[in-house]
Motif scaffolding. Structure first.
Motif, PDB file in Angstrom:
ATOM      1  N   GLU A   6      77.721  45.176 104.732  1.00 47.89           N
ATOM      2  CA  GLU A   6      76.609  46.091 104.971  1.00 47.89           C
ATOM      3  C   GLU A   6      76.972  47.499 104.526  1.00 47.89           C
ATOM      4  N   HIS A  19      72.224  44.936 102.946  1.00 50.55           N
ATOM      5  CA  HIS A  19      73.239  43.907 102.736  1.00 50.55           C
ATOM      6  C   HIS A  19      73.642  43.872 101.270  1.00 50.55           C
ATOM      7  N   ASN A  76      76.355  41.560  98.680  1.00 48.79           N
ATOM      8  CA  ASN A  76      77.344  40.503  98.468  1.00 48.79           C
ATOM      9  C   ASN A  76      78.308  40.963  97.370  1.00 48.79           C
TER      10      ASN A  76
END
Length: 458
Positions: free
Chosen positions: A258, A269, A271
């Protein structure tokens, strides 16, 4: 054999520690037999000689300057290592630039010269969990040390965990990071950030983005590099320079995926796979309170150490030849130039090697690249050596004075001696070379204890 994690066996040149294998070998890195190698074991002596004169296996060299039986490598049981001795050769055997007299121990990275051939002695401990990986386009270099790095890269690249890459400046940390991303299979981008090059005031915005109006000058929204790397890899080079007050936010991003842009009330968010690199001792920085221990623990879950160039000398000539191919007329390395390159410590690593050979290629022009084309610190390592040269070889053109002696400062004694010798004591030409009046040159000569008249031809 003892019990525990330090279990090991020792037989001649092969030593095994639990989970590792120690490899000792001689590798030909310059000469017509380049690429030939001999793994050393207790069944010595290993004889170095001329190919076709006797059965020497891999150490029978195609080299007219090598004697029939030139040198021997023997296992020294007392020293638990290998040693080198000359076998009465015609041209002598040299170890790290010095003529071998008697028996001398071989240390890891030792440079052996016989005739016009150069051999490296390698002594490397290889982990059993990661077999050596061959050269790749993204991470070139044939050395065992770099093969070990590529093996670790192949092992950890598909995993989402952070990786910490350690190594000296210029050793290739960013290339390792790029190779980790390439082999990870991640579809997103590779985003590099040099933490030492960003302002501490703007570091948070650079990493995590900001909303419009979050601070003076923030006229529009910015997503930041963390979100730009979503689905890919964020490379934090020189992570040790990251401001201390920003480190908790980086830790949260690593732990939870985050990020919260500057001025925003909600987190986003991302990745992102994070690879960090540094030449600093982060453990010491943690002890001194200059780096957070929890962030260090998170980043160092898997650590890849890139050995400096002086610890992987097999890469010196291989990378050097790559750099030389960029020249309009790529020169060929002579044996003495190659030996000088191998004996240098390369404190600035691959970047220094690239710059040295780029300049040397310009000096060499279309001819062979000789020792005299290298910078003085490299050239002088072998200044007292007389190298055998074929009788058919054309005489080398004298190196221009501009390469040998700087003209933008007063000369030292050796420099003024060089100019006076080349110009045969012609003071008008000497003054013209330095762009000075002849009276200034005479003042230099007097201060340095040089008699200009002695350089004039009778």
């Amino acid at each position: 054999m003892s019990n525990g994690s330090d279990q090991r066996t020792l037989t001649g040149g092969a030593e095994e520690v639990a989970g590792t294998t120690r490899v000792r070998r001689l590798l030909v890195v310059h000469g017509e037999s380049r690429g030939a190698l001999q793994v050393l074991d207790a069944e010595g002596p290993h004889v170095i000689g001329r190919a076709g004169c006797q059965v020497f296996g891999p150490l029978g060299l195609t080299d007219g300057e090598v004697s029939r039986v030139h040198a021997r490598v023997l296992w020294d049981a007392d020293a638990r290592g290998f040693a080198l001795e000359d076998a009465g050769s015609h041209n002598g055997t040299f170890l790290d630039g010095w003529r071998v007299q008697g028996r001398l121990p071989l240390q890891p990275g030792a440079v052996v010269r016989v005739g016009a051939s150069l051999l490296l002695y390698e002594d490397v401990l290889l982990p059993a969990y990661a077999p050596l990986e061959p050269e790749s386009q993204g991470l070139p270099g044939p050395s065992l040390g770099l093969g070990r790095v590529r093996a670790e890269v192949a092992l950890v690249a598909p995993q989402p965990m952070p990786v910490l890459v350690l190594g000296e400046t210029g050793s290739g940390k960013e290339l390792v990071a790029e190779e980790l991303h390439r082999r990870s299979g991640r579809a997103g981008s590779f985003i590099p950030l040099n933490c030492a090059a960003i302002s501490p005031q703007l570091a948070e915005s650079e990493l995590f983005g900001h909303t419009a109006g979050a601070f003076t000058g923030a006229q529009k929204r910015s997503e930041g590099l963390f979100l730009a790397a979503d689905g890919g890899t964020l490379f934090l080079d020189e992570v040790g320079e990251l401001p201390l007050d920003l480190q908790p936010k980086l830790l949260r991003a690593l732990a939870r995926g985050e990020v919260r842009p500057v001025g925003a009330t909600a987190s986003l968010h991302a990745n992102v796979r994070v690879i960090a690199a540094t030449h600093r001792d982060l453990g010491r920085m943690v002890a001194e309170g200059r780096f957070r221990d929890d962030l260090y623990a998170r980043l160092s879950g898997w650590t890849v150490r890139v050995p400096p160039l002086r610890e992987r000398k097999e890469d010196v000539l291989a990378l050097g030849r790559r750099f030389l191919t960029r020249a309009p007329q790529p020169p060929v390395l002579t044996a003495d130039a190659a030996e000088a390159l191998l004996l240098h410590d390369w404190p600035h690593n691959v970047r220094e090697l690239e710059q040295v050979l780029t300049a040397a290629a310009v000096r060499a022009g279309p001819g062979p690249l000789r020792r005299e084309h290298l910078p003085p610190p490299l050239m002088e390592r072998l200044r007292d050596r007389v190298f055998p040269t074929p009788t058919t070889a054309a005489p080398a053109a004298p190196m221009p004075l501009e390469v040998m002696v700087p003209r933008d400062r007063p000369p030292g004694r050796d420099e003024l001696h060089t100019v006076l010798t080349r110009l045969e004591g012609n003071m008008a030409q000497v003054a013209d070379f330095f762009g000075k009046d002849r009276r200034q040159v005479y003042r230099w000569a007097e201060r340095l204890g040089i008699d200009p008249d002695s350089y004039r031809k009778s």
